[in-house]
Design a protein around this motif. Structure first.
Motif, mmCIF file in Angstrom:
data_model
loop_
_atom_site.group_PDB
_atom_site.id
_atom_site.type_symbol
_atom_site.label_atom_id
_atom_site.label_comp_id
_atom_site.label_asym_id
_atom_site.label_seq_id
_atom_site.Cartn_x
_atom_site.Cartn_y
_atom_site.Cartn_z
ATOM 1 N N ALA A 49 0.763 -1.218 0.071
ATOM 2 C CA ALA A 49 -0.257 -0.016 0.159
ATOM 3 C C ALA A 49 0.853 1.144 -0.040
ATOM 4 O O ALA A 49 2.051 1.266 0.417
ATOM 5 C CB ALA A 49 -0.752 0.013 1.242
ATOM 6 N N ASN A 52 -0.164 9.074 -0.496
ATOM 7 C CA ASN A 52 0.513 10.166 -1.156
ATOM 8 C C ASN A 52 0.872 11.522 0.341
ATOM 9 O O ASN A 52 0.557 11.072 1.440
ATOM 10 C CB ASN A 52 -0.070 11.065 -2.153
ATOM 11 C CG ASN A 52 -1.331 11.999 -1.462
ATOM 12 O OD1 ASN A 52 -1.988 11.490 -0.488
ATOM 13 N ND2 ASN A 52 -1.550 12.996 -2.352
ATOM 14 N N ARG A 57 -4.433 10.450 -1.332
ATOM 15 C CA ARG A 57 -4.688 9.484 -2.212
ATOM 16 C C ARG A 57 -3.877 8.384 -1.876
ATOM 17 O O ARG A 57 -2.814 8.270 -1.391
ATOM 18 C CB ARG A 57 -3.892 9.814 -3.571
ATOM 19 C CG ARG A 57 -3.907 8.977 -4.776
ATOM 20 C CD ARG A 57 -3.767 9.606 -6.098
ATOM 21 N NE ARG A 57 -4.820 10.634 -6.513
ATOM 22 C CZ ARG A 57 -4.888 11.398 -7.510
ATOM 23 N NH1 ARG A 57 -3.939 10.977 -8.531
ATOM 24 N NH2 ARG A 57 -5.665 12.204 -7.909
ATOM 25 N N TYR A 59 -2.918 4.018 -2.615
ATOM 26 C CA TYR A 59 -2.995 2.975 -3.423
ATOM 27 C C TYR A 59 -2.796 1.581 -2.720
ATOM 28 O O TYR A 59 -2.284 1.344 -1.557
ATOM 29 C CB TYR A 59 -1.712 3.154 -4.383
ATOM 30 C CG TYR A 59 -1.596 4.355 -5.082
ATOM 31 C CD1 TYR A 59 -1.195 5.565 -4.281
ATOM 32 C CD2 TYR A 59 -2.267 4.669 -6.096
ATOM 33 C CE1 TYR A 59 -1.000 6.751 -5.085
ATOM 34 C CE2 TYR A 59 -2.066 6.058 -6.895
ATOM 35 C CZ TYR A 59 -1.338 6.945 -6.353
ATOM 36 O OH TYR A 59 -1.509 8.258 -6.685
ATOM 37 N N GLN A 60 -3.529 0.600 -3.115
ATOM 38 C CA GLN A 60 -3.397 -0.643 -2.512
ATOM 39 C C GLN A 60 -3.270 -1.935 -3.412
ATOM 40 O O GLN A 60 -3.842 -1.741 -4.802
ATOM 41 C CB GLN A 60 -4.782 -1.158 -1.785
ATOM 42 C CG GLN A 60 -4.751 0.049 -0.468
ATOM 43 C CD GLN A 60 -6.160 -0.338 0.260
ATOM 44 O OE1 GLN A 60 -7.243 -0.091 -0.409
ATOM 45 N NE2 GLN A 60 -6.057 -0.915 1.479
ATOM 46 N N LYS A 65 -6.676 -5.514 -0.496
ATOM 47 C CA LYS A 65 -7.882 -4.582 -0.596
ATOM 48 C C LYS A 65 -8.987 -5.099 0.339
ATOM 49 O O LYS A 65 -9.387 -6.057 0.356
ATOM 50 C CB LYS A 65 -8.384 -4.366 -2.278
ATOM 51 C CG LYS A 65 -7.441 -3.144 -2.796
ATOM 52 C CD LYS A 65 -8.188 -3.076 -4.339
ATOM 53 C CE LYS A 65 -7.277 -2.023 -5.074
ATOM 54 N NZ LYS A 65 -7.736 -1.771 -6.346
ATOM 55 N N SER A 105 3.457 5.623 -4.880
ATOM 56 C CA SER A 105 3.705 4.652 -6.332
ATOM 57 C C SER A 105 3.962 3.084 -5.759
ATOM 58 O O SER A 105 4.306 2.615 -4.483
ATOM 59 C CB SER A 105 5.175 4.952 -6.730
ATOM 60 O OG SER A 105 5.830 3.952 -7.728
ATOM 61 N N SER A 106 3.752 2.404 -6.575
ATOM 62 C CA SER A 106 4.000 0.698 -6.218
ATOM 63 C C SER A 106 5.114 0.094 -6.467
ATOM 64 O O SER A 106 5.298 -1.086 -6.259
ATOM 65 C CB SER A 106 2.595 -0.021 -6.955
ATOM 66 O OG SER A 106 3.061 0.037 -8.386
#
Length: 124
Positions: A49, A52, A57, A59-60, A65, A105-106
């Protein structure tokens, strides 16, 4: 320079919960995006995960999830990973990392600073 120290790992039964914390040194923490990654024995380090700089923001990875939640407290220079409904396949060393662009970022190579990791073991 950012120093990161993870805590909160341990042994938990399947279905249980853990909350990881990552404390950061330095006055610029709030400008960095933060990420959590994990590495199981014999496997490559993988994205979990990211969040920002503002926390607006997230991301996962699909695998976490609806079970894991990343959050941050810029006043405390800390990022968290709340892990619920843990599964044996979540067993790994979990690392937090700081990304200087601030966007999140991932990708592992987007992150400039890494902690030492904390072990999470989920028993079946």
């Amino acid at each position: 320079q950012v120093r990161l120290v993870e805590s909160g790992g341990g042994l938990v039964q399947a279905g249980g919960s853990l909350r990881l914390s990552c404390a950061a040194s330095g006055r610029t923490f709030s400008s960095y995006a933060m990420g959590w990654f994990r590495q199981a024995p014999g496997k490559e380090r993988e994205f979990v995960a990211a969040i920002n700089w503002s926390g607006g923001r997230i991301y996962q990875a699909d695998s976490v999830k609806d079970r894991f939640t990343i959050s941050r407290d810029n006043a405390k220079n800390t990022v968290y990973l709340q892990m619920n409904s843990l599964k044996p396949e979540d067993t790994a060393v979990y690392y937090c990392a700081a990304e200087p662009w601030g966007t999140g970022s991932s990708m592992l190579n987007a992150y400039a600073y890494w902690g030492q990791g904390t072990q999470v073991t989920v028993s079946s």
